[in-house]
Motif scaffolding. Sequence first.
Motif, PDB file in Angstrom:
ATOM      1  N   UNK A  65      -1.822  48.956  44.505  1.00 34.39           N
ATOM      2  CA  UNK A  65      -0.784  49.541  45.355  1.00 34.39           C
ATOM      3  C   UNK A  65       0.589  49.017  44.943  1.00 34.39           C
ATOM      4  N   UNK A  66       0.648  47.726  44.625  1.00 35.11           N
ATOM      5  CA  UNK A  66       1.912  47.128  44.186  1.00 35.11           C
ATOM      6  C   UNK A  66       2.304  47.656  42.804  1.00 35.11           C
ATOM      7  N   UNK A  67       1.326  47.795  41.906  1.00 35.83           N
ATOM      8  CA  UNK A  67       1.599  48.374  40.578  1.00 35.83           C
ATOM      9  C   UNK A  67       2.158  49.783  40.751  1.00 35.83           C
ATOM     10  N   UNK A  68       1.544  50.554  41.616  1.00 37.91           N
ATOM     11  CA  UNK A  68       1.983  51.929  41.862  1.00 37.91           C
ATOM     12  C   UNK A  68       3.416  51.969  42.389  1.00 37.91           C
ATOM     13  N   UNK A  69       3.739  51.042  43.262  1.00 40.86           N
ATOM     14  CA  UNK A  69       5.092  50.988  43.827  1.00 40.86           C
ATOM     15  C   UNK A  69       6.119  50.576  42.774  1.00 40.86           C
ATOM     16  N   UNK A  70       5.777  49.575  41.969  1.00 40.73           N
ATOM     17  CA  UNK A  70       6.709  49.050  40.976  1.00 40.73           C
ATOM     18  C   UNK A  70       6.824  49.920  39.725  1.00 40.73           C
TER      19      UNK A  70
END
Length: 156
Positions: A65-70
């Motif tokens: 989820x963090x990879x997707x956001x960043x």
Amino acid sequence: MKVRLILILTLILTACSSNDSEYQLKVDAKDINGNVVQLSQDQPSLVYFISASCPTCKEGEIMLNEVSRLYPEVQIITVDLDPYMDTVEGLAEFQKKFGGNWPHILDDKDRTITREFGVKQLEETVLVDQNHEEVFRAVNPTLKEVQEALAKIGVE
């Protein structure tokens, strides 16, 4: 004895050559919503292998989820490699609880995608560049490890 040695050497050479592999998702690979999923032709893809019934797989999904956001330019795909234990409904529930808005695929009974990627265990993550060549592989990688792998292929 000689046959066993040849078989062992063949297995070792096959495993060692997997880092040079070029991957393609089968044309009929469909996510839990019935949409056809293919590796992107113009962006890197991060493919995460899980089982919806795995209690620790949620951590990797949360990290994605963090990879997707960043990194919105990175395609993310989650593949459930246990079609005998898991169901589309179970994978949908897993995505709802932990995952993001990216394709979640329940591999077929032959484990076609899992075999194509040479995955040996749960929480294995494979990063392929836009040419579908493997550039990173790890089991349960940290966000920092994924970021370093992405930086090596020019994703900042």
